[in-house]
Design a protein around this motif. Structure first.
Motif, PDB file in Angstrom:
ATOM      1  N   THR A  62       6.251  16.137  -1.853  1.00  7.79           N
ATOM      2  CA  THR A  62       5.446  14.987  -1.451  1.00  7.79           C
ATOM      3  C   THR A  62       6.363  13.776  -1.418  1.00  7.79           C
ATOM      4  O   THR A  62       7.039  13.477  -2.409  1.00  7.79           O
ATOM      5  N   ILE A  63       6.373  13.109  -0.271  1.00  6.25           N
ATOM      6  CA  ILE A  63       7.212  11.934  -0.083  1.00  6.25           C
ATOM      7  C   ILE A  63       6.293  10.723   0.015  1.00  6.25           C
ATOM      8  O   ILE A  63       5.434  10.672   0.904  1.00  6.25           O
ATOM      9  N   SER A  64       6.455   9.764  -0.881  1.00  7.27           N
ATOM     10  CA  SER A  64       5.620   8.565  -0.856  1.00  7.27           C
ATOM     11  C   SER A  64       6.448   7.364  -0.419  1.00  7.27           C
ATOM     12  O   SER A  64       7.666   7.326  -0.587  1.00  7.27           O
ATOM     13  N   MET A  95       0.831  -1.182   0.000  1.00  5.39           N
ATOM     14  CA  MET A  95       0.000   0.000   0.000  1.00  5.39           C
ATOM     15  C   MET A  95       0.876   1.247   0.000  1.00  5.39           C
ATOM     16  O   MET A  95       1.815   1.350   0.767  1.00  5.39           O
ATOM     17  N   ARG A  96       0.546   2.176  -0.856  1.00  5.18           N
ATOM     18  CA  ARG A  96       1.309   3.418  -1.006  1.00  5.18           C
ATOM     19  C   ARG A  96       0.702   4.506  -0.131  1.00  5.18           C
ATOM     20  O   ARG A  96      -0.506   4.706  -0.125  1.00  5.18           O
ATOM     21  N   THR A  97       1.562   5.191   0.607  1.00  2.00           N
ATOM     22  CA  THR A  97       1.138   6.328   1.426  1.00  2.00           C
ATOM     23  C   THR A  97       2.004   7.527   1.066  1.00  2.00           C
ATOM     24  O   THR A  97       3.053   7.377   0.421  1.00  2.00           O
ATOM     25  N   SER A  98       1.589   8.709   1.487  1.00  3.20           N
ATOM     26  CA  SER A  98       2.422   9.882   1.229  1.00  3.20           C
ATOM     27  C   SER A  98       2.171  10.971   2.252  1.00  3.20           C
ATOM     28  O   SER A  98       1.107  11.025   2.878  1.00  3.20           O
ATOM     29  N   ILE A  99       3.182  11.797   2.415  1.00  4.97           N
ATOM     30  CA  ILE A  99       3.095  12.991   3.253  1.00  4.97           C
ATOM     31  C   ILE A  99       3.597  14.168   2.418  1.00  4.97           C
ATOM     32  O   ILE A  99       4.319  13.975   1.442  1.00  4.97           O
ATOM     33  N   THR A 100       3.217  15.365   2.816  1.00  4.27           N
ATOM     34  CA  THR A 100       3.707  16.565   2.145  1.00  4.27           C
ATOM     35  C   THR A 100       4.376  17.447   3.183  1.00  4.27           C
ATOM     36  O   THR A 100       3.857  17.631   4.287  1.00  4.27           O
ATOM     37  N   ILE A 101       5.535  17.974   2.824  1.00  3.61           N
ATOM     38  CA  ILE A 101       6.282  18.858   3.717  1.00  3.61           C
ATOM     39  C   ILE A 101       6.653  20.132   2.953  1.00  3.61           C
ATOM     40  O   ILE A 101       6.622  20.159   1.724  1.00  3.61           O
ATOM     41  N   GLU A 102       7.028  21.149   3.702  1.00  2.00           N
ATOM     42  CA  GLU A 102       7.567  22.371   3.096  1.00  2.00           C
ATOM     43  C   GLU A 102       9.021  22.494   3.508  1.00  2.00           C
ATOM     44  O   GLU A 102       9.352  22.348   4.696  1.00  2.00           O
ATOM     45  N   VAL A 103       9.890  22.730   2.560  1.00  2.00           N
ATOM     46  CA  VAL A 103      11.328  22.837   2.825  1.00  2.00           C
ATOM     47  C   VAL A 103      11.587  24.075   3.684  1.00  2.00           C
ATOM     48  O   VAL A 103      11.186  25.184   3.345  1.00  2.00           O
ATOM     49  N   ARG A 104      12.267  23.872   4.803  1.00  2.00           N
ATOM     50  CA  ARG A 104      12.563  24.940   5.761  1.00  2.00           C
ATOM     51  C   ARG A 104      13.967  25.502   5.545  1.00  2.00           C
ATOM     52  O   ARG A 104      14.840  24.820   4.991  1.00  2.00           O
ATOM     53  N   PRO A 105      14.197  26.722   6.020  1.00  2.00           N
ATOM     54  CA  PRO A 105      15.508  27.358   5.839  1.00  2.00           C
ATOM     55  C   PRO A 105      16.665  26.549   6.428  1.00  2.00           C
ATOM     56  O   PRO A 105      17.763  26.547   5.879  1.00  2.00           O
ATOM     57  N   THR A 106      16.412  25.820   7.519  1.00  2.00           N
ATOM     58  CA  THR A 106      17.473  25.048   8.174  1.00  2.00           C
ATOM     59  C   THR A 106      17.870  23.802   7.398  1.00  2.00           C
ATOM     60  O   THR A 106      18.825  23.125   7.762  1.00  2.00           O
ATOM     61  N   GLU A 107      17.145  23.495   6.318  1.00  2.00           N
ATOM     62  CA  GLU A 107      17.422  22.303   5.526  1.00  2.00           C
ATOM     63  C   GLU A 107      18.240  22.607   4.268  1.00  2.00           C
ATOM     64  O   GLU A 107      18.548  21.714   3.491  1.00  2.00           O
ATOM     65  N   ILE A 108      18.597  23.862   4.106  1.00  2.00           N
ATOM     66  CA  ILE A 108      19.310  24.324   2.923  1.00  2.00           C
ATOM     67  C   ILE A 108      20.816  24.332   3.189  1.00  2.00           C
ATOM     68  O   ILE A 108      21.266  24.723   4.260  1.00  2.00           O
ATOM     69  N   ASP A 109      21.599  23.913   2.208  1.00  2.00           N
ATOM     70  CA  ASP A 109      23.058  23.915   2.363  1.00  2.00           C
ATOM     71  C   ASP A 109      23.679  25.118   1.654  1.00  2.00           C
ATOM     72  O   ASP A 109      22.972  25.996   1.153  1.00  2.00           O
ATOM     73  N   GLY A 110      24.971  25.156   1.601  1.00  2.00           N
ATOM     74  CA  GLY A 110      25.708  26.263   0.995  1.00  2.00           C
ATOM     75  C   GLY A 110      25.453  26.448  -0.491  1.00  2.00           C
ATOM     76  O   GLY A 110      25.723  27.515  -1.046  1.00  2.00           O
ATOM     77  N   MET A 111      24.928  25.448  -1.147  1.00  2.00           N
ATOM     78  CA  MET A 111      24.611  25.537  -2.571  1.00  2.00           C
ATOM     79  C   MET A 111      23.233  26.152  -2.812  1.00  2.00           C
ATOM     80  O   MET A 111      22.830  26.350  -3.953  1.00  2.00           O
ATOM     81  N   GLY A 112      22.477  26.399  -1.723  1.00  2.98           N
ATOM     82  CA  GLY A 112      21.163  27.012  -1.855  1.00  2.98           C
ATOM     83  C   GLY A 112      20.039  26.031  -2.119  1.00  2.98           C
ATOM     84  O   GLY A 112      18.930  26.432  -2.469  1.00  2.98           O
TER      85      GLY A 112
END
Length: 130
Positions: free
Chosen positions: A74-76, A1-18
């Protein structure tokens, strides 16, 4: 069975490459995997009561497209296959345009929590692979 969640990328998840740091994708997948277990009726407590733990032993990830701050992803999670004491779940991360950002197959092994040795995948988990 396939499930999924949706998230929003936060500033703390960004690296030096942007863009999202590579390690964060693994974290997103872990959140989706936890949601999958819960939706399968297999929350952490259920495994503990069976004296069973799940251990990630391999992750094969492919990064396809960058993601940036503020994007919704969206992560499934879905089943792939089950062995005697191991099983594989597939994760896909897609952006709002439906483009594949990253994908991974995650292999886990079920273990006896006291002996710390692998055990047969319990029936409660086996049934979701049928």
């Amino acid at each position: 069975m396939r499930t999924s969640i949706t998230i929003e990328v936060r500033p703390t998840e960004i690296d030096g490459m942007g863009h999202v740091n590579n390690a964060k994708y693994l974290e997103y997948m872990e959140w989706s995997r936890e949601d999958w277990y819960n939706k399968m009726g297999l929350p952490f407590d259920t495994f503990t009561k069976m004296n069973v733990g799940t251990v990630t032993v391999n992750i094969n990830i492919n990064y396809r497209k960058e993601a940036r701050q503020g994007e919704k992803l969206t992560i499934s999670t879905d089943t792939v296959r089950k062995g005697k004491s191991s099983y594989v779940l597939r994760h896909e991360i897609r952006n709002e345009q439906g483009e594949l950002v990253a994908e991974a197959d995650v292999t886990s092994v079920t273990i006896d929590l006291k002996l710390r040795k692998s055990v047969v995948v319990p029936p409660a988990l086996t049934k979701v692979f049928s």
